[in-house]
Design an enzyme around this catalytic site. Sequence first.
Site, short mmCIF file in Angstrom:
data_model
loop_
_atom_site.label_atom_id
_atom_site.label_comp_id
_atom_site.label_asym_id
_atom_site.label_seq_id
_atom_site.Cartn_x
_atom_site.Cartn_y
_atom_site.Cartn_z
N HIS A 62 13.23 71.11 12.42
CA HIS A 62 14.04 69.90 12.31
C HIS A 62 13.80 69.21 10.97
O HIS A 62 12.78 68.52 10.79
CB HIS A 62 13.72 68.97 13.50
CG HIS A 62 14.53 67.73 13.53
ND1 HIS A 62 14.09 66.56 14.10
CD2 HIS A 62 15.76 67.45 13.04
CE1 HIS A 62 15.01 65.63 13.97
NE2 HIS A 62 16.03 66.14 13.33
N ASN A 71 13.55 61.58 16.89
CA ASN A 71 14.76 60.94 17.42
C ASN A 71 14.56 60.22 18.75
O ASN A 71 15.37 59.40 19.14
CB ASN A 71 15.90 61.95 17.51
CG ASN A 71 16.54 62.11 16.14
OD1 ASN A 71 16.63 61.14 15.39
ND2 ASN A 71 16.97 63.30 15.81
N SER A 99 18.66 68.23 16.34
CA SER A 99 18.01 66.92 16.30
C SER A 99 17.38 66.58 17.63
O SER A 99 16.55 65.68 17.71
CB SER A 99 19.04 65.81 16.06
OG SER A 99 19.77 66.03 14.92
N GLU A 125 9.92 68.61 11.37
CA GLU A 125 9.32 68.65 12.72
C GLU A 125 9.47 70.09 13.20
O GLU A 125 10.58 70.62 13.23
CB GLU A 125 10.14 67.75 13.64
CG GLU A 125 9.43 66.59 14.24
CD GLU A 125 10.34 65.78 15.18
OE1 GLU A 125 11.59 65.87 15.13
OE2 GLU A 125 9.78 65.01 15.96
P1 NAI Z 1 27.91 68.29 9.65
O1 NAI Z 1 29.03 67.81 10.52
O2 NAI Z 1 27.78 67.74 8.28
O3 NAI Z 1 27.96 69.90 9.51
C1 NAI Z 1 28.14 70.77 10.59
C2 NAI Z 1 28.75 72.06 10.05
O4 NAI Z 1 28.75 73.05 11.09
C3 NAI Z 1 30.21 71.91 9.59
O5 NAI Z 1 30.34 72.37 8.26
C4 NAI Z 1 31.00 72.80 10.57
O6 NAI Z 1 32.12 73.45 9.97
C5 NAI Z 1 29.93 73.81 10.96
N1 NAI Z 1 30.20 74.48 12.22
C6 NAI Z 1 30.66 73.95 13.38
N2 NAI Z 1 30.75 74.91 14.33
C7 NAI Z 1 30.35 76.07 13.75
C8 NAI Z 1 30.21 77.41 14.20
N3 NAI Z 1 30.53 77.76 15.46
N4 NAI Z 1 29.77 78.34 13.32
C9 NAI Z 1 29.45 78.01 12.05
N5 NAI Z 1 29.55 76.75 11.56
C10 NAI Z 1 30.00 75.80 12.41
O7 NAI Z 1 26.58 68.03 10.52
P2 NAI Z 1 25.07 67.84 10.01
O8 NAI Z 1 24.77 66.40 9.85
O9 NAI Z 1 24.80 68.77 8.89
O10 NAI Z 1 24.26 68.30 11.32
C11 NAI Z 1 24.08 69.67 11.63
C12 NAI Z 1 22.92 69.82 12.61
O11 NAI Z 1 21.74 69.25 12.04
C13 NAI Z 1 23.10 69.16 13.98
O12 NAI Z 1 22.48 69.93 14.97
C14 NAI Z 1 22.37 67.84 13.78
O13 NAI Z 1 21.93 67.30 15.01
C15 NAI Z 1 21.19 68.29 12.93
N6 NAI Z 1 20.54 67.25 12.14
C16 NAI Z 1 21.28 66.27 11.53
C17 NAI Z 1 20.65 65.29 10.80
C18 NAI Z 1 21.45 64.21 10.13
O14 NAI Z 1 20.84 63.23 9.65
N7 NAI Z 1 22.75 64.34 10.01
C19 NAI Z 1 19.19 65.25 10.63
C20 NAI Z 1 18.53 66.37 11.23
C21 NAI Z 1 19.19 67.31 12.00
#
Ligand code: NAI
Length: 283
Positions: free
Chosen positions: A140, A190, A119, A152
């Site tokens: 993104h 963001n 993000s 993005e």
């Molecule tokens: P989330 O917390 O729902 O999912 C993250 C996942 O990554 C979890 O399932 C976790 O077990 C896994 N994980 C953690 N460390 C790991 C590793 N070393 N190897 C493999 N898997 C691992 O988070 P979310 O919301 O899906 O965000 C993920 C990424 O997307 C972040 O970089 C966030 O900034 C980005 N993002 C999030 C948005 C949002 O609205 N939540 C929008 C756009 C981008």
Amino acid sequence: MKIRKIMVIGAGQMGSGIAQVCAQAGYDVILYDISEENIEKGMRNIEKNLVRQVEKQRMNEEGKEEVLAKVTPSAALQDASSVDLVIEAVVESMNVKRDIFARLDEITPDHTILASNTSSLPVTEIAAATDRPEKVIGMHFMNPVPVMKLVEIIRGLATSDEVYKKIEEVTKAIGKMPVEVNDFPGFVSNRILMPMINEAIYTLYEGIATKEAIDEVMKLGMNHPMGPIQLADFIGLDTCLSVMEILHEGFGDDKYRPCPLLRKYVKAGWVGKKAGRGFYTYD
Ligand code: NAI
């Protein structure tokens, strides 16, 4: 080389959505996560979304099964050895992402493009953890992925034109609109959105209005489809805090200082919809 097979890393809210849209566009997808529980949750999430599409008659039962068959769950990063593109969507932490990219650089074939759904983290710094910075790029997606049109696309300092073009093609193939931006903290989305959300949380923290009132003002007054406090819950308060910290560190300006109330909620584990509780509570 044509992109046929994609590995999505991280099966959370974003990763499961990305895997779904890629599979729906006909790509073979491997959905990997470090947590087996989250892989199962991610797969269930995809199925739930597809069932909803069948109910709305946007897809038939057969189509649903076809999409599901295209997603292979995996608990082995080594499975990346067979893919043409990796889209990483793990937690918003530079250390975690750099570690994964360094490992992927060793596991994947030379032609494989490594994309991050970060993000706000500098794509150039993630790319520097590999020996192929020209093949590293930011992709993104917006949340919820199956619904939101924008991707993005962030060029790192070394990203090649060829890689940019390929990622633009994949983005269009999965029915999304690519917008090119440069690599700078928070990119465009963001850098603008998060300070607004942070300010909304400050407004709550300072007792100016209730969370419901703040959300109503922005919905009815500014025509936002969702209020900023609720949106923060949907994004995940941990992600919001990480992004604000990156903006604060990247620009060094006090206007990006994360609100203490946001920190408090994250410390409590009340990180939003995905945890069942953030500023609001969820089933
Ligand atoms: P989330 O917390 O729902 O999912 C993250 C996942 O990554 C979890 O399932 C976790 O077990 C896994 N994980 C953690 N460390 C790991 C590793 N070393 N190897 C493999 N898997 C691992 O988070 P979310 O919301 O899906 O965000 C993920 C990424 O997307 C972040 O970089 C966030 O900034 C980005 N993002 C999030 C948005 C949002 O609205 N939540 C929008 C756009 C981008």
